[in-house]
Design a protein around this motif. Structure first.
Motif, PDB file in Angstrom:
ATOM      1  N   THR A 181      -3.750   6.079  -5.200  1.00  0.00           N
ATOM      2  CA  THR A 181      -3.485   6.192  -3.767  1.00  0.00           C
ATOM      3  C   THR A 181      -2.611   5.032  -3.336  1.00  0.00           C
ATOM      4  OG1 THR A 181      -5.654   7.237  -3.415  1.00  0.00           O
ATOM      5  CG2 THR A 181      -4.518   6.362  -1.472  1.00  0.00           C
ATOM      6  N   LEU A 182      -1.531   5.330  -2.619  1.00  0.00           N
ATOM      7  CA  LEU A 182      -0.601   4.293  -2.167  1.00  0.00           C
ATOM      8  C   LEU A 182      -0.413   4.409  -0.659  1.00  0.00           C
ATOM      9  CD1 LEU A 182       1.299   2.005  -3.138  1.00  0.00           C
ATOM     10  CD2 LEU A 182       3.117   3.724  -3.254  1.00  0.00           C
ATOM     11  N   PHE A 183      -0.651   3.283   0.043  1.00  0.00           N
ATOM     12  CA  PHE A 183      -0.490   3.228   1.490  1.00  0.00           C
ATOM     13  C   PHE A 183       0.774   2.450   1.841  1.00  0.00           C
ATOM     14  CE2 PHE A 183      -5.170   3.365   0.857  1.00  0.00           C
ATOM     15  CZ  PHE A 183      -5.446   4.550   1.528  1.00  0.00           C
ATOM     16  N   ASN A 184       1.536   2.987   2.761  1.00  0.00           N
ATOM     17  CA  ASN A 184       2.748   2.345   3.269  1.00  0.00           C
ATOM     18  C   ASN A 184       2.382   1.668   4.586  1.00  0.00           C
ATOM     19  OD1 ASN A 184       5.314   1.599   4.070  1.00  0.00           O
ATOM     20  ND2 ASN A 184       6.243   3.591   3.697  1.00  0.00           N
ATOM     21  N   LEU A 185       2.285   0.328   4.564  1.00  0.00           N
ATOM     22  CA  LEU A 185       1.776  -0.429   5.706  1.00  0.00           C
ATOM     23  C   LEU A 185       2.879  -1.251   6.376  1.00  0.00           C
ATOM     24  CD1 LEU A 185      -1.536  -1.662   4.037  1.00  0.00           C
ATOM     25  CD2 LEU A 185      -1.135   0.454   5.310  1.00  0.00           C
ATOM     26  N   ARG A 186       2.489  -1.984   7.404  1.00  0.00           N
ATOM     27  CA  ARG A 186       3.443  -2.755   8.201  1.00  0.00           C
ATOM     28  C   ARG A 186       4.027  -3.932   7.441  1.00  0.00           C
ATOM     29  NH1 ARG A 186       0.361  -3.367  12.111  1.00  0.00           N
ATOM     30  NH2 ARG A 186      -0.672  -5.231  11.328  1.00  0.00           N
ATOM     31  N   ASP A 187       3.155  -4.712   6.774  1.00  0.00           N
ATOM     32  CA  ASP A 187       3.617  -5.917   6.102  1.00  0.00           C
ATOM     33  C   ASP A 187       2.599  -6.369   5.058  1.00  0.00           C
ATOM     34  OD1 ASP A 187       1.558  -7.092   7.624  1.00  0.00           O
ATOM     35  OD2 ASP A 187       2.950  -7.830   9.151  1.00  0.00           O
ATOM     36  N   THR A 188       2.930  -7.467   4.369  1.00  0.00           N
ATOM     37  CA  THR A 188       2.068  -7.988   3.312  1.00  0.00           C
ATOM     38  C   THR A 188       0.717  -8.422   3.846  1.00  0.00           C
ATOM     39  OG1 THR A 188       3.962  -8.705   1.985  1.00  0.00           O
ATOM     40  CG2 THR A 188       1.864  -9.790   1.548  1.00  0.00           C
ATOM     41  N   ALA A 189       0.702  -9.040   5.019  1.00  0.00           N
ATOM     42  CA  ALA A 189      -0.570  -9.485   5.595  1.00  0.00           C
ATOM     43  C   ALA A 189      -1.515  -8.300   5.776  1.00  0.00           C
ATOM     44  CB  ALA A 189      -0.326 -10.195   6.924  1.00  0.00           C
ATOM     45  N   GLY A 232       3.736  -6.349  -1.637  1.00  0.00           N
ATOM     46  CA  GLY A 232       4.533  -6.383  -0.437  1.00  0.00           C
ATOM     47  C   GLY A 232       3.811  -5.650   0.672  1.00  0.00           C
ATOM     48  N   HIS A 233       4.489  -4.734   1.354  1.00  0.00           N
ATOM     49  CA  HIS A 233       3.852  -4.002   2.450  1.00  0.00           C
ATOM     50  C   HIS A 233       3.124  -2.748   1.977  1.00  0.00           C
ATOM     51  CE1 HIS A 233       6.900  -0.691   2.917  1.00  0.00           C
ATOM     52  NE2 HIS A 233       7.708  -1.587   2.379  1.00  0.00           N
ATOM     53  N   TYR A 234       2.958  -2.603   0.670  1.00  0.00           N
ATOM     54  CA  TYR A 234       2.203  -1.483   0.112  1.00  0.00           C
ATOM     55  C   TYR A 234       0.829  -1.940  -0.375  1.00  0.00           C
ATOM     56  CZ  TYR A 234       6.823   0.723  -0.096  1.00  0.00           C
ATOM     57  OH  TYR A 234       8.060   1.218   0.223  1.00  0.00           O
ATOM     58  N   ALA A 235      -0.128  -1.033  -0.319  1.00  0.00           N
ATOM     59  CA  ALA A 235      -1.457  -1.280  -0.881  1.00  0.00           C
ATOM     60  C   ALA A 235      -1.824  -0.082  -1.744  1.00  0.00           C
ATOM     61  CB  ALA A 235      -2.493  -1.479   0.209  1.00  0.00           C
ATOM     62  N   ALA A 236      -2.215  -0.356  -2.992  1.00  0.00           N
ATOM     63  CA  ALA A 236      -2.522   0.718  -3.936  1.00  0.00           C
ATOM     64  C   ALA A 236      -3.983   0.658  -4.354  1.00  0.00           C
ATOM     65  CB  ALA A 236      -1.627   0.616  -5.167  1.00  0.00           C
ATOM     66  N   LEU A 237      -4.583   1.823  -4.512  1.00  0.00           N
ATOM     67  CA  LEU A 237      -5.951   1.941  -5.012  1.00  0.00           C
ATOM     68  C   LEU A 237      -5.943   2.764  -6.286  1.00  0.00           C
ATOM     69  CD1 LEU A 237      -7.868   2.780  -1.680  1.00  0.00           C
ATOM     70  CD2 LEU A 237      -7.424   0.520  -2.695  1.00  0.00           C
ATOM     71  N   VAL A 238      -6.527   2.204  -7.348  1.00  0.00           N
ATOM     72  CA  VAL A 238      -6.666   2.911  -8.626  1.00  0.00           C
ATOM     73  C   VAL A 238      -8.138   3.246  -8.807  1.00  0.00           C
ATOM     74  CG1 VAL A 238      -6.508   2.687 -11.130  1.00  0.00           C
ATOM     75  CG2 VAL A 238      -4.654   1.824  -9.684  1.00  0.00           C
ATOM     76  N   TRP A 239      -8.426   4.503  -9.050  1.00  0.00           N
ATOM     77  CA  TRP A 239      -9.803   5.003  -9.135  1.00  0.00           C
ATOM     78  C   TRP A 239      -9.930   5.775 -10.439  1.00  0.00           C
ATOM     79  CZ3 TRP A 239     -11.938   8.933  -4.965  1.00  0.00           C
ATOM     80  CH2 TRP A 239     -13.355   8.987  -5.046  1.00  0.00           C
ATOM     81  N   ILE A 240     -10.863   5.386 -11.302  1.00  0.00           N
ATOM     82  CA  ILE A 240     -10.973   5.989 -12.630  1.00  0.00           C
ATOM     83  C   ILE A 240     -12.428   6.288 -12.985  1.00  0.00           C
ATOM     84  CG2 ILE A 240      -8.868   4.896 -13.512  1.00  0.00           C
ATOM     85  CD1 ILE A 240     -10.628   2.792 -14.840  1.00  0.00           C
TER      86      ILE A 240
END
Length: 281
Positions: A181-189, A232-240
């Motif tokens: 799952t990859l989220f496209n967010l505002r910024d790194t913070a 960066g401004h992305y957040a990824a979740l890996v689920w296995i």
């Protein structure tokens, strides 16, 4: 569950369910990367990333894995109030974005929307003896539709989330399942805050499992594990996990399984290079 050959000091421990006494071993390697203090997982992540766009991404990946040295996998215990019946991982660890992703610190520097074709262009991912095949994908512009849990949905809204992309995989032998799952967010913070907030809150809110062939791959009773990382401004979740929901056994290689799923991150590395091209030699 990430069972291979011999222990390494950086191998992340996992909490077992149902009183399991099995232990996890990680492989050792006498190469130069290990001499630099990189764990086996970090070495292999570097190899994966290094094949993306040559030397530039190799340097990017090297900085990333070095930044993760010493971050042992220590899952948080959830409070009784947070225990729910929704599918969620048994353990989770999140990592902040390293400095190497500074070129895409803000979405204004990387404004082109993500596409399913970009992130899930490669339908077969391989690492070690594990081969994963992409079974389903979904893109949501309302990020709350891709998760369950009101607190997580609200946090995504506050983070300026504009896109949530999910891809579900099954190993060719039918033994394993995985979701990226990859989220496209505002910024790194915002990305850092999201992956760290899940350290204590992943049992109260998590990504919705993406069904394959009418069947959801993860259940609320089976064992699974996850990690989150900001880029960066992305957040990824890996689920296995195992397809049967059982605890991983001695023959289960969750290290390779996790690294295979993260092959989807190659598109993010390409975006870093696109924003900040390699200097001419």
């Amino acid at each position: 569950g990430r069972t291979v050959n011999a222990p390494t000091p950086h191998a992340p421990p996992r909490r077992r369910r149902r009183g399991s006494s099995r232990t996890t071993a990680q492989p050792t390697d006498g190469n130069r990367l290990q001499e630099l203090g990189l764990s086996r997982v970090q070495q292999r992540l570097l190899v994966i990333a290094g094949s993306v766009v040559g030397v530039i991404v190799t340097a990017v990946a090297l900085a990333f894995v070095i930044s993760a040295v010493g971050n042992d996998f220590v899952p948080e215990r959830a409070t009784a109030a947070a225990i729910v019946t929704q599918p969620r991982p048994e353990t989770y660890k999140g990592w902040n974005s390293p400095e190497l992703f500074a070129p895409i610190e803000r979405n204004t520097a990387d404004p082109a929307p993500l596409t399913l074709k970009e992130i899930f262009a490669v339908r077969t991912l391989k690492e070690g003896a594990i081969t994963l095949r992409l079974g389903a994908t979904k893109l949501d512009t309302a990020c709350s539709a891709a998760v369950w849990g009101q607190e997580l949905a609200d946090r995504l809204t506050r983070s300026g989330c504009t896109q949530a992309l999910r891809g579900a995989y099954t190993s060719t032998d039918g033994r394993y399942i995985a979701q990226y799952t990859l989220f496209n967010l505002r910024d790194t913070a915002a990305a850092n805050e999201l992956v760290q907030s899940l350290t204590a809150g992943y049992r109260g809110g998590w990504a919705q499992p993406l069904g394959q062939g009418g069947k959801a791959p993860f259940s609320s009773t089976g064992y699974s594990e996850a990690s989150g990382n900001a880029m960066g401004h992305y957040a990824a979740l890996v689920w296995i996990g195992r397809a049967d929901g059982a605890d991983p056994g001695e023959k289960d290689d969750f290290v390779s399984l996790s690294l295979a799923v993260r092959g989807a991150e190659k598109a993010v590395f390409r975006r870093v290079v696109a924003v900040k091209p390699a200097p001419s030699s």
